[in-house]
Design an enzyme around this catalytic site. Structure first.
Site, PDB file in Angstrom:
ATOM      1  N   GLU A 155      13.331  -5.854  -8.163  1.00 34.32           N
ATOM      2  CA  GLU A 155      12.064  -6.587  -8.206  1.00 34.32           C
ATOM      3  C   GLU A 155      11.321  -6.141  -9.457  1.00 34.32           C
ATOM      4  O   GLU A 155      11.433  -4.988  -9.866  1.00 34.32           O
ATOM      5  CB  GLU A 155      11.257  -6.277  -6.941  1.00 34.32           C
ATOM      6  CG  GLU A 155       9.945  -7.034  -6.839  1.00 34.32           C
ATOM      7  CD  GLU A 155       9.269  -6.836  -5.472  1.00 34.32           C
ATOM      8  OE1 GLU A 155       9.917  -7.103  -4.444  1.00 34.32           O
ATOM      9  OE2 GLU A 155       8.112  -6.394  -5.463  1.00 34.32           O
ATOM     10  N   ARG A 191       1.197 -15.032  -6.294  1.00 29.56           N
ATOM     11  CA  ARG A 191       2.308 -14.683  -7.198  1.00 29.56           C
ATOM     12  C   ARG A 191       1.822 -14.029  -8.484  1.00 29.56           C
ATOM     13  O   ARG A 191       2.551 -13.267  -9.118  1.00 29.56           O
ATOM     14  CB  ARG A 191       3.120 -15.932  -7.526  1.00 29.56           C
ATOM     15  CG  ARG A 191       3.821 -16.537  -6.327  1.00 29.56           C
ATOM     16  CD  ARG A 191       4.899 -15.637  -5.766  1.00 29.56           C
ATOM     17  NE  ARG A 191       5.547 -16.225  -4.598  1.00 29.56           N
ATOM     18  CZ  ARG A 191       6.470 -15.606  -3.873  1.00 29.56           C
ATOM     19  NH1 ARG A 191       6.832 -14.366  -4.170  1.00 29.56           N
ATOM     20  NH2 ARG A 191       7.011 -16.197  -2.841  1.00 29.56           N
ATOM     21  N   TYR A 217       5.190 -18.513   3.909  1.00 28.63           N
ATOM     22  CA  TYR A 217       6.561 -18.260   4.338  1.00 28.63           C
ATOM     23  C   TYR A 217       6.731 -18.680   5.800  1.00 28.63           C
ATOM     24  O   TYR A 217       5.845 -18.437   6.620  1.00 28.63           O
ATOM     25  CB  TYR A 217       6.904 -16.772   4.221  1.00 28.63           C
ATOM     26  CG  TYR A 217       7.305 -16.274   2.847  1.00 28.63           C
ATOM     27  CD1 TYR A 217       7.512 -17.145   1.775  1.00 28.63           C
ATOM     28  CD2 TYR A 217       7.497 -14.916   2.623  1.00 28.63           C
ATOM     29  CE1 TYR A 217       7.884 -16.658   0.529  1.00 28.63           C
ATOM     30  CE2 TYR A 217       7.879 -14.429   1.387  1.00 28.63           C
ATOM     31  CZ  TYR A 217       8.068 -15.309   0.339  1.00 28.63           C
ATOM     32  OH  TYR A 217       8.447 -14.823  -0.886  1.00 28.63           O
ATOM     33  N   ARG A 266      -1.987  -5.246   7.083  1.00 24.52           N
ATOM     34  CA  ARG A 266      -2.672  -5.709   5.866  1.00 24.52           C
ATOM     35  C   ARG A 266      -3.448  -6.985   6.154  1.00 24.52           C
ATOM     36  O   ARG A 266      -4.609  -7.119   5.766  1.00 24.52           O
ATOM     37  CB  ARG A 266      -1.642  -5.958   4.768  1.00 24.52           C
ATOM     38  CG  ARG A 266      -2.217  -6.691   3.556  1.00 24.52           C
ATOM     39  CD  ARG A 266      -1.236  -6.766   2.406  1.00 24.52           C
ATOM     40  NE  ARG A 266       0.004  -7.459   2.697  1.00 24.52           N
ATOM     41  CZ  ARG A 266       0.993  -7.632   1.818  1.00 24.52           C
ATOM     42  NH1 ARG A 266       0.880  -7.147   0.594  1.00 24.52           N
ATOM     43  NH2 ARG A 266       2.097  -8.281   2.157  1.00 24.52           N
ATOM     44  N   TYR A 286       8.287  -3.149   7.082  1.00 22.95           N
ATOM     45  CA  TYR A 286       7.581  -4.021   6.141  1.00 22.95           C
ATOM     46  C   TYR A 286       6.779  -5.086   6.890  1.00 22.95           C
ATOM     47  O   TYR A 286       5.638  -5.388   6.530  1.00 22.95           O
ATOM     48  CB  TYR A 286       8.561  -4.688   5.174  1.00 22.95           C
ATOM     49  CG  TYR A 286       7.899  -5.762   4.330  1.00 22.95           C
ATOM     50  CD1 TYR A 286       6.874  -5.447   3.431  1.00 22.95           C
ATOM     51  CD2 TYR A 286       8.276  -7.098   4.442  1.00 22.95           C
ATOM     52  CE1 TYR A 286       6.260  -6.427   2.666  1.00 22.95           C
ATOM     53  CE2 TYR A 286       7.671  -8.086   3.680  1.00 22.95           C
ATOM     54  CZ  TYR A 286       6.659  -7.747   2.798  1.00 22.95           C
ATOM     55  OH  TYR A 286       6.052  -8.719   2.050  1.00 22.95           O
TER      56      TYR A 286
HETATM   57  C1  3EB Z   1       8.921 -11.863  -2.186  1.00 17.34           C
HETATM   58  O1  3EB Z   1       8.916 -12.659  -3.128  1.00 17.34           O
HETATM   59  C2  3EB Z   1       9.407 -10.476  -2.498  1.00 17.34           C
HETATM   60  O2  3EB Z   1       4.238  -8.052   0.462  1.00 17.34           O
HETATM   61  O3  3EB Z   1       2.869  -7.570  -1.162  1.00 17.34           O
HETATM   62  C3  3EB Z   1       6.863  -9.300  -3.594  1.00 17.34           C
HETATM   63  C4  3EB Z   1       5.550  -9.011  -3.982  1.00 17.34           C
HETATM   64  C5  3EB Z   1       7.223  -9.150  -2.270  1.00 17.34           C
HETATM   65  C6  3EB Z   1       4.613  -8.560  -3.040  1.00 17.34           C
HETATM   66  C7  3EB Z   1       3.965  -7.977  -0.741  1.00 17.34           C
HETATM   67  C8  3EB Z   1       6.276  -8.708  -1.338  1.00 17.34           C
HETATM   68  C9  3EB Z   1       4.982  -8.414  -1.726  1.00 17.34           C
HETATM   69  O4  3EB Z   1       8.551 -12.172  -1.042  1.00 17.34           O
HETATM   70  C10 3EB Z   1       8.628  -9.429  -1.823  1.00 17.34           C
END
Ligand code: 3EB
Length: 328
Positions: A311, A212, A199, A147, A140
């Site tokens: 999720e 989001r 992050y 990406r 990942y």
């Molecule tokens: C998170 O909140 C959970 O890498 O495109 C959620 C939605 C998550 C999209 C992405 C990853 C992605 O981090 C993981």
């Protein structure tokens, strides 16, 4: 008229029946079916097996005629201000997941930049063995590196909403598909969560490039994959009930942020389940929080952090603005 009138629904009709309609932008089959005649560029098979007895298709439609085409790894459809684009690449041909991810994004973004519907709204990413590899070698994280490079090469710094999930389908298949529009959307963040692109380093060398949620032209909300993440940390390890509750709490926080009403019949949700044996517990959690009319499908897929068990992503078409909707 442009940039409104998109509809997303789960439908029981056959793929040919859905594709017969000239206003169908995309049709998604779930699971690894052998039945496949996937020759229409609007038709995509998602390698995530459905966990429900009834396994409908997801259908996107628009207010107008759709044209479509394909070129090698990419297929597209466009109409009434909207565009669907899908790219499938083989990791072995690209030299690994990181290079495959960059390649997929380069193909996708090059196509989108040259099209009238040049504004990325929403992207889904499905890759195999998403949690394989240790530390920064986790697949990942490698996917996130590729990406980010693909996006940076196009100068994209305002990220679309997204989902990234692990599939158990054909080895080496990276599938990326997107919804784009002639008008830009408005990215939305969740007040309960740190923005993914901020992050801290502990989650990998490249923070995940997504918003989001995206408020689409016309006012509908496209919601990114949402899990039991508060701040930047995963919560409720080994407790699928609590994770499902938390994911829904995050979804509700986003709706509130967008000043949209509760999920209802026009709010299809997609629920990704790491362990099929958790499906009933997750269904029960959803039943505690959601109107029974909310369409939902459960799919078997891996979440991008090992400790996350569930999720949810989806749409809220509950309060679309725009004269065109009232006229019709
Ligand atoms: C998170 O909140 C959970 O890498 O495109 C959620 C939605 C998550 C999209 C992405 C990853 C992605 O981090 C993981």
């Amino acid at each position: 008229m442009r940039g409104s009138g998109l509809r997303v629904a789960y439908r029981g009709e056959s793929a040919p029946t859905l594709l017969e309609r000239s206003d169908t932008l995309a049709v998604f089959d779930f699971g690894t079916g052998a039945d496949d005649d996937i020759s229409d560029p609007r038709h995509l098979r998602i390698p995530l097996p459905p966990l429900d007895v009834e396994a409908p298709r997801e259908c996107w439609s628009v207010d107008g005629n759709v044209t479509h085409g394909c070129a090698e790894a990419l297929r597209w459809a466009a109409g009434a201000g909207w565009r669907f684009v899908a790219v499938e690449v083989d990791e072995a041909e690209c030299g690994g997941i990181e290079a495959a991810s960059e390649r997929a994004y380069t193909l996708l973004l090059t196509h989108v930049a040259a099209s009238p519907e040049r504004h990325l709204q929403r992207i889904w990413n499905y890759l195999g063995a998403i949690n394989a590899g240790e530390g920064d070698g986790e697949r990942y994280r490698l996917f996130c590196n590729g990406r980010a490079r693909g996006l940076a090469a196009r100068g994209i710094t305002a990220y679309p909403a997204a989902t990234a999930i692990g599939h158990h389908g054909r080895r080496g298949l990276l599938q990326v598909y997107a919804l784009c529009a002639t008008e830009p959307g408005k990215a939305l963040e969740n007040p309960r969560q740190v923005s993914a692109w901020k992050y801290p380093r502990q989650y990998g060398p490249t923070a995940p490039s997504f918003a989001r949620a995206m408020q689409l032209p016309g006012g509908a909300l496209a919601i990114s994959g949402t899990a039991a993440v508060i701040g930047h940390a995963s919560h409720h390890a080994d407790d699928v009930d609590a994770q499902a509750d938390e994911a829904v709490a995050n979804l509700h926080a986003l709706l509130e942020r967008a000043a949209l009403p509760a999920f209802a019949a026009s709010s299809p949700l997609k629920v990704y389940v790491r362990r099929p044996q958790d499906a009933d517990a997750i269904r029960a959690a959803l039943a505690r929080h959601l109107d029974p009319a909310v369409p939902r499908i459960l799919l078997h897929g891996d979440i991008c952090r090992r400790e996350l068990l569930v999720e949810i992503d989806g749409w809220q078409f509950g309060r679309e603005s725009g004269m065109e909707n009232r006229e019709s």
